[in-house]
Design an enzyme around this catalytic site. Sequence first.
Site, PDB file in Angstrom:
ATOM      1  CG  HIS A 145      21.490 -37.417  24.996  1.00 48.34           C
ATOM      2  ND1 HIS A 145      21.247 -38.078  26.176  1.00 48.34           N
ATOM      3  CD2 HIS A 145      21.948 -36.183  25.341  1.00 48.34           C
ATOM      4  CE1 HIS A 145      21.569 -37.295  27.189  1.00 48.34           C
ATOM      5  NE2 HIS A 145      21.984 -36.144  26.706  1.00 48.34           N
ATOM      6  CE  LYS A 166      19.555 -33.341  27.292  1.00 45.95           C
ATOM      7  NZ  LYS A 166      20.848 -32.810  27.763  1.00 45.95           N
ATOM      8  CG  ASP A 184      19.604 -40.511  29.326  1.00 47.46           C
ATOM      9  OD1 ASP A 184      20.332 -39.511  29.136  1.00 47.46           O
ATOM     10  OD2 ASP A 184      20.047 -41.667  29.383  1.00 47.46           O
ATOM     11  NE  ARG A 253      16.804 -10.007  17.381  1.00 50.15           N
ATOM     12  CZ  ARG A 253      17.190  -8.834  17.897  1.00 50.15           C
ATOM     13  NH1 ARG A 253      18.452  -8.433  17.744  1.00 50.15           N
ATOM     14  NH2 ARG A 253      16.347  -8.084  18.563  1.00 50.15           N
TER      15      ARG A 253
END
Length: 317
Positions: A145, A166, A184, A253
């Site tokens: 997906h 998305k 999809d 970070r």
Amino acid sequence: MNAARITAAELFGKQQDRLELRWLAGQKDGARRVLEAVETVARRPSLAGYLNTIYPNRVQILGTEELAWLDGLDARQRWETIQKIMDVRPLALVISKAQTCPEDLRIAAEESETPLWVSPRRGHELLNHLQYVLARTLAPRITLHGVFMEIYSIGVLVTGESGSGKSELALELITRGHRLVADDAPEFTQIAPDVLDGTCPDLLQDMLELRGLGVLNIRQMFGDTAVKRNKYLRLIVHLSKPSLEPSPTGMERLTGDLGTRRVLDLDVPTITLPVMAGRNLAVLTEAATRMHILRSKGVDPAAAFMARHSHFLERAE
């Protein structure tokens, strides 16, 4: 994971024009004979090869030498050998160079419902084409997906929960010159030990669905250069909600939120991007892709920065 399979009729249809195949026997019921991917796992016989009665290939090719070898057997040995060939139920038998098919072989194929084909092509050409088609068709495959795109010439799969943005991200990337492969439900096939080839199902070809706009045809809206038929998967960009808890080490970070995701037999590099208001995800995705390209070349800015920091501390002491 999708179960891959192919019938004799499907293989014949795919290669009929390319290899100029003709069906000699076993067409009525033999056309439904099936070869499934599970039959090829941990098996010594190859998918296609020259006639082998000890480790029978799934598609047996009979060239000049193989037919001459059969002709050299006495009547009883010949009958037993032909029966042995049919008893292992190959997907098909193929005679090369348009040679005349022995009548007893044709009768045995008809009685055992074994597909028997003939082609004017040479044996090695038949072998190369049939081996490639079978290997590609029966290769392990899976549907994931997400939105699969080509970004800076590499295949990037954008994943995330439903509603994470998305498709909106994909649309913005398309307007910035990148290309859509599949929305999809892209399908990935492991065509080599380290290669995952991503394609789009025929039903979804060129389509992108966005909330509020519905289904868009990207090819019609942006032209042929905005879509691509297939691409190798090299990176996964995962969109996620920001974590409220700080990282125990804080290294994200410096290095970014890196990881891997197992897809079939490969570990695909993954970068997680937190979705927050005001962030330009298209720019971040492009930057993540560029960073992945640099890392694949051995360039790691985070490692270089930490080395520079260590050197600075050593000088300060």
